[in-house]
Design an enzyme around this catalytic site. Structure first.
Site, PDB file in Angstrom:
ATOM      1  N   CYS A 286     -21.749   2.655  20.900  1.00 42.94           N
ATOM      2  CA  CYS A 286     -22.045   2.629  19.462  1.00 42.94           C
ATOM      3  C   CYS A 286     -22.346   4.020  18.910  1.00 42.94           C
ATOM      4  CB  CYS A 286     -23.278   1.780  19.176  1.00 42.94           C
ATOM      5  SG  CYS A 286     -23.319   0.190  19.959  1.00 42.94           S
TER       6      CYS A 286
ATOM      7  N   HIS B 260     -20.224  -6.749  15.980  1.00 41.91           N
ATOM      8  CA  HIS B 260     -19.734  -5.743  16.928  1.00 41.91           C
ATOM      9  C   HIS B 260     -19.431  -6.352  18.292  1.00 41.91           C
ATOM     10  CE1 HIS B 260     -22.249  -3.066  14.124  1.00 41.91           C
ATOM     11  NE2 HIS B 260     -21.076  -3.367  13.593  1.00 41.91           N
TER      12      HIS B 260
ATOM     13  N   ASP C 118     -19.377   2.201  14.518  1.00 46.72           N
ATOM     14  CA  ASP C 118     -19.304   1.100  13.552  1.00 46.72           C
ATOM     15  C   ASP C 118     -18.390   1.455  12.383  1.00 46.72           C
ATOM     16  OD1 ASP C 118     -21.288   0.280  15.234  1.00 46.72           O
ATOM     17  OD2 ASP C 118     -22.882   0.211  13.722  1.00 46.72           O
TER      18      ASP C 118
ATOM     19  N   ASP D 246     -16.184  -4.003  10.343  1.00 41.55           N
ATOM     20  CA  ASP D 246     -16.799  -2.848  10.973  1.00 41.55           C
ATOM     21  C   ASP D 246     -15.861  -2.433  12.102  1.00 41.55           C
ATOM     22  OD1 ASP D 246     -19.003  -3.111   9.316  1.00 41.55           O
ATOM     23  OD2 ASP D 246     -20.479  -3.059  10.949  1.00 41.55           O
TER      24      ASP D 246
HETATM   25  N1  ARG Z   1     -24.380  -7.432  18.435  1.00 37.87           N
HETATM   26  C1  ARG Z   1     -24.555  -6.888  19.752  1.00 37.87           C
HETATM   27  C2  ARG Z   1     -25.720  -7.564  20.456  1.00 37.87           C
HETATM   28  O1  ARG Z   1     -26.695  -7.843  19.828  1.00 37.87           O
HETATM   29  C3  ARG Z   1     -24.800  -5.401  19.683  1.00 37.87           C
HETATM   30  C4  ARG Z   1     -23.587  -4.602  19.323  1.00 37.87           C
HETATM   31  C5  ARG Z   1     -23.919  -3.173  18.941  1.00 37.87           C
HETATM   32  N2  ARG Z   1     -22.737  -2.427  18.718  1.00 37.87           N
HETATM   33  C6  ARG Z   1     -22.573  -1.432  17.825  1.00 37.87           C
HETATM   34  N3  ARG Z   1     -21.387  -0.857  17.777  1.00 37.87           N
HETATM   35  N4  ARG Z   1     -23.521  -1.071  16.971  1.00 37.87           N
HETATM   36  O2  ARG Z   1     -25.695  -7.807  21.644  1.00 37.87           O
END
Ligand code: ARG
Length: 362
Positions: free
Chosen positions: A347, A245, A118, A196
């Site tokens: 992540c 993200h 992130d 991010d």
């Molecule tokens: N927003 C995404 C979802 O809920 C999760 C992404 C998580 N990625 C990260 N790099 N922290 O499906």
């Protein structure tokens, strides 16, 4: 078809242009000291209604110790696996996220150092520190500063956009979710650039980005202008009700192989016309499993060790079969307890060095 591959040996400690070249060095996050941030509007925006309620109620409290311990153990297993595959692994040192900091007009405590993806956007030999929109992540990159200074001394570039002020003007006054079925309504304004790093995904000369509850248009424009003419930064319009993200929506696995979320990609962008695009298998995470800040589609948040090796969640049999059916060896690692904290293998890591150079794959 993807362009020709010219392997380049880099002397630089930082060298990574895409998500699949052979991985040589990676940072793996830590969950120690993880805390719920103080409640503020931007924290709730990317979460579901149920998740918001938990974040409101537990604001400022540590995450449950037994959940931290279980996730820590899984991260250690991931480290062993990566080292066993010949990858150098670096970790940040634990910090106290309960300390208060701030700027004129606001104060906050921290979140965690679990998701280096992130925070740091690596493009070639340049590490860019993301200007995070969450007040609770304003100093999150500090965890990696000892490493960043080391990489810089050894020849890497090290960049940071203007430090965001995160004053009230950045947040939409009286923000509420968009009505059902309407395009997402961001909680952040265009007051100043914020993004991010995980809202960007790299395919050599082409980099894909999404606007989200943490990444605004001026933030994407900052990256575009900073990287200059050697790169094309494409903004993708994805269908995500609570975007934060891009790496659980679109995941390039290798030149010519794109993994997508079944509903979030309304139309595969034309640039991928010569790529094979496959929809991620349905997640197998049970309903009762605590996911504080992600959807179950975190199953597609995989890490490529190279074009032919992928780390997948140990209980995720469908993803394992999916990988194998696409000619990719799946390396299982238990990660479900870690998933609770809001991410998976992509992540939890950031690739510092992959063997390879700047190419075009389109
Ligand atoms: N927003 C995404 C979802 O809920 C999760 C992404 C998580 N990625 C990260 N790099 N922290 O499906």
């Amino acid at each position: 078809m993807p362009g020709p591959k010219v392997p380049v040996e880099s002397e630089c400690p930082v060298n990574s242009y895409n998500e699949w070249d052979p991985l040589e060095e990676v940072i793996v996050g830590i969950v120690d000291g993880a805390r719920f941030p103080p409640w503020h509007v931007e924290v709730g925006a990317p979460l579901s209604t149920e998740q918001r309620a938990v974040f409101r109620e537990r604001a400022g409290q540590p995450f449950p110790a037994e959940e931290i311990a279980a996730a820590r153990d899984e991260l250690d297993q991931l480290v062993d696996i990566l080292q066993g595959e010949g990858v150098t692994v670096r970790r940040p040192e634990p910090r106290d996220h309960g300390r208060t900091y701030g700027a004129p007009g606001w104060s906050s405590t921290g979140l965690y150092d679990a998701m280096p993806r992130d925070l740091l956007l690596v493009v070639g030999d340049d590490v860019i520190e993301a200007p995070m929109a969450w007040r609770s992540r304003h100093h999150a990159a500090s965890a990696y500063r000892p490493l960043l200074k080391e990489y810089f001394r050894r020849g890497a570039r090290w960049s940071s956009p203007p430090k965001p002020e995160l004053s009230d003007e950045l947040y939409v006054d009286g923000w509420v979710d968009q009505p059902e079925g309407e395009p997402f309504r961001s909680v952040i304004t265009e007051f100043e650039p914020t993004f991010d790093a995980a809202d960007f995904i790299r395919c050599g000369r082409d980099i894909f980005a999404q606007r989200s509850h943490v990444t605004n248009a001026i933030g994407i424009e900052w990256v575009r202008r900073h990287l200059g003419e050697a790169y094309q930064v494409h903004e993708l319009e994805l269908l995500d009700d609570h975007p934060m993200h891009i790496d659980a929506s679109v995941m390039p696995l290798a030149p010519g192989k794109l993994l997508i979320h079944p509903d979030r990609v309304p139309e595969v962008p034309k640039i991928f016309k010569d790529w094979e695009v496959r929809v991620a298998p349905r997640p197998v995470i049970p309903d009762g499993h605590q996911l504080y800040m992600t959807s179950k589609w975190i199953n597609m948040n995989v890490l490529m060790i190279d074009e032919h090796r992928m780390v997948v969640e140990a209980q995720d049999e469908p993803m394992r079969r999916f990988a194998e059916s696409w000619g990719i060896t799946a390396i299982p690692c238990p990660f479900r307890s870690f998933n609770s904290f809001g991410g998976s293998f992509h992540c939890a890591t950031v690739d510092v060095r992959r063997r390879g150079g700047l190419c075009s794959y389109f």
